[in-house]
Scaffold this motif. Structure first.
Motif, PDB file in Angstrom:
ATOM      1  N   ALA A  23       0.864  -1.234  -0.080  1.00  0.00           N
ATOM      2  CA  ALA A  23       0.027   0.013   0.084  1.00  0.00           C
ATOM      3  C   ALA A  23       1.058   1.233   0.268  1.00  0.00           C
ATOM      4  O   ALA A  23       0.676   2.417  -0.044  1.00  0.00           O
ATOM      5  N   GLY A  24       2.228   1.348  -0.041  1.00  0.00           N
ATOM      6  CA  GLY A  24       3.033   2.333  -0.005  1.00  0.00           C
ATOM      7  C   GLY A  24       3.578   3.058   1.194  1.00  0.00           C
ATOM      8  O   GLY A  24       4.375   3.944   1.384  1.00  0.00           O
ATOM      9  N   HIS A  25       3.324   1.852   2.216  1.00  0.00           N
ATOM     10  CA  HIS A  25       3.632   2.527   3.725  1.00  0.00           C
ATOM     11  C   HIS A  25       5.059   2.086   3.876  1.00  0.00           C
ATOM     12  O   HIS A  25       5.541   0.931   3.452  1.00  0.00           O
ATOM     13  N   GLU A  26       6.040   2.825   4.689  1.00  0.00           N
ATOM     14  CA  GLU A  26       7.096   2.239   5.469  1.00  0.00           C
ATOM     15  C   GLU A  26       6.853   1.603   6.526  1.00  0.00           C
ATOM     16  O   GLU A  26       6.535   1.997   7.678  1.00  0.00           O
ATOM     17  N   ALA A  27       6.498   0.244   6.289  1.00  0.00           N
ATOM     18  CA  ALA A  27       6.443  -0.700   7.478  1.00  0.00           C
ATOM     19  C   ALA A  27       7.936  -1.368   8.121  1.00  0.00           C
ATOM     20  O   ALA A  27       8.372  -1.994   7.273  1.00  0.00           O
ATOM     21  N   ILE A  28       7.932  -1.169   9.263  1.00  0.00           N
ATOM     22  CA  ILE A  28       9.166  -1.645   9.860  1.00  0.00           C
ATOM     23  C   ILE A  28       8.760  -2.672  10.671  1.00  0.00           C
ATOM     24  O   ILE A  28       7.768  -2.603  11.933  1.00  0.00           O
ATOM     25  N   ALA A  29       9.472  -4.036  10.598  1.00  0.00           N
ATOM     26  CA  ALA A  29       9.330  -5.082  11.569  1.00  0.00           C
ATOM     27  C   ALA A  29      10.372  -4.741  12.792  1.00  0.00           C
ATOM     28  O   ALA A  29      11.579  -4.506  12.831  1.00  0.00           O
ATOM     29  N   ALA A  30       9.678  -4.775  14.088  1.00  0.00           N
ATOM     30  CA  ALA A  30      10.332  -4.580  15.358  1.00  0.00           C
ATOM     31  C   ALA A  30      10.221  -5.912  16.242  1.00  0.00           C
ATOM     32  O   ALA A  30       8.922  -6.189  16.505  1.00  0.00           O
ATOM     33  N   ALA A  31      11.190  -6.363  16.592  1.00  0.00           N
ATOM     34  CA  ALA A  31      11.377  -7.907  17.619  1.00  0.00           C
ATOM     35  C   ALA A  31      12.520  -7.925  18.175  1.00  0.00           C
ATOM     36  O   ALA A  31      13.620  -7.261  17.694  1.00  0.00           O
ATOM     37  N   PRO A  32      12.574  -8.491  18.997  1.00  0.00           N
ATOM     38  CA  PRO A  32      14.093  -9.001  19.653  1.00  0.00           C
ATOM     39  C   PRO A  32      15.054  -9.272  18.614  1.00  0.00           C
ATOM     40  O   PRO A  32      16.478  -8.828  18.540  1.00  0.00           O
TER      41      PRO A  32
END
Length: 252
Positions: A23-32
Motif C-alpha cells: 500500500a506504499g507505507h514504510e512498514a518496519i518489523a520490530a522484534a528482539p
C-alpha cells in the motif's frame, strides 16, 4: 506513513507488513531479533522515531502465571511510554475474542490487563479482538490427544485465517483510531469438534475426535459461546475449505 509492527517477524506481523508495504507505507518489523526488546526497552525509542502508527502483535514466551501477566504488562507499559515520547498517533493491538469470559485462563487475563494499559495510556488506540487462527487448530488437536483419541472441549468455534487477520490489522493501521474494540472472526461458525475433524481429514489423520463437555480448553471449561463473538463482528473472507486448499498447495 511510517508504521512500526511490534512482533513484525511473526505469523501475523510478517503478513501485515507485506500488505502495508504494497500500500506504499514504510512498514518496519520490530522484534528482539531486529534489536528491539519491549520488555527491557532496548532499541525501542530508536525504532519508534518518526512513527505515526504502532501495531502491537507481541506475544509472551510463556503462558504460565505470573510470567505471562508480567510480560504483557511490562511490555505494554514500556511500549506506550515510548509511543508518548514519539508522539505516535495510533496504537493498534491484537487481542482475543472472549478474553474477558475465561477468568481462569492466565493468558486471557493477561491480555485483558494488556488492553487496559493501552486504554489508560493516552495514546489513540484500536483494540482488535480476534477468534483463534485456523493455523492453530493442529496445536489444539495435539493438546487434546489421549491414547489416540482427540478430545475437544464443547462449545462453538469460529476460526479465522491468518491472511484475513493480517489484512484487517493492516487496514486498521491505515485508519483513524476507534478508541474502542472491534471483533473479527472467520466466516463459518460450527461446533468446536467439527473444525478439528475437518482439520484432521485435511491432514489424512485417522484419529477419532470426541466432543467432551468436561474437557478443558488449555485448563478452562468452555461454555457454548466462550470463544465466539456475542454481537456483530467483522468476518474474514477465507472459509475453512479454501484455507485447507491453500494450505495443501503450500505444502507441495
Amino acid at each position: 506513513m511510517r508504521i512500526v509492527v511490534i512482533g513484525g517477524t511473526g505469523l501475523i506481523g510478517s503478513k501485515a507488513i507485506e500488505v502495508l508495504r504494497r500500500a506504499g507505507h514504510e512498514a518496519i518489523a520490530a522484534a528482539p531479533s531486529t534489536g528491539v526488546n519491549t520488555v527491557t526497552g532496548e532499541g525501542l525509542d530508536a525504532a519508534l522515531a518518526g512513527a505515526e502508527v504502532v501495531v502491537d502483535l507481541a506475544n509472551s514466551p510463556s503462558f504460565e502465571p505470573p510470567a505471562v501477566l508480567d510480560f504483557f504488562t511490562t511490555h505494554e507499559a514500556n511500549l506506550v511510554a515510548a509511543e508518548l515520547r514519539a508522539r505516535v498517533k495510533h496504537h493498534v493491538v491484537l487481542s482475543i475474542v472472549g478474553t474477558d469470559r475465561l477468568p481462569g485462563n492466565a493468558y486471557f487475563q493477561a491480555k485483558v490487563a494488556q488492553e487496559n494499559v493501552v486504554k489508560r495510556s493516552g495514546v489513540p488506540y484500536t483494540v482488535i479482538r480476534s477468534t483463534q487462527f485456523m493455523e492453530f487448530i493442529g496445536t489444539i488437536a495435539e493438546s487434546g490427544d489421549q491414547n489416540g483419541v482427540v478430545h475437544v472441549a464443547a462449545g462453538l468455534f469460529q476460526p479465522i485465517a491468518a491472511d484475513d487477520v493480517a489484512a484487517i490489522v493492516a487496514e486498521t493501521a491505515q485508519s483513524k483510531p476507534r478508541y474502542g474494540t472491534v471483533e473479527i472472526a472467520g466466516p463459518e461458525r460450527a461446533p468446536f469438534h467439527d473444525f478439528v475433524r475437518r482439520y484432521l481429514a485435511l491432514s489424512n489423520d485417522p484419529r477419532p475426535v470426541r466432543s467432551d463437555p468436561q474437557w478443558a480448553y488449555f485448563g478452562n471449561r468452555l461454555e457454548r459461546f466462550s470463544l465466539v463473538p456475542l454481537a456483530d463482528a467483522r468476518l474474514g473472507r477465507i472459509d475453512f475449505a479454501t484455507w485447507g486448499t491453500q494450505r495443501a498447495a503450500a505444502l507441495v
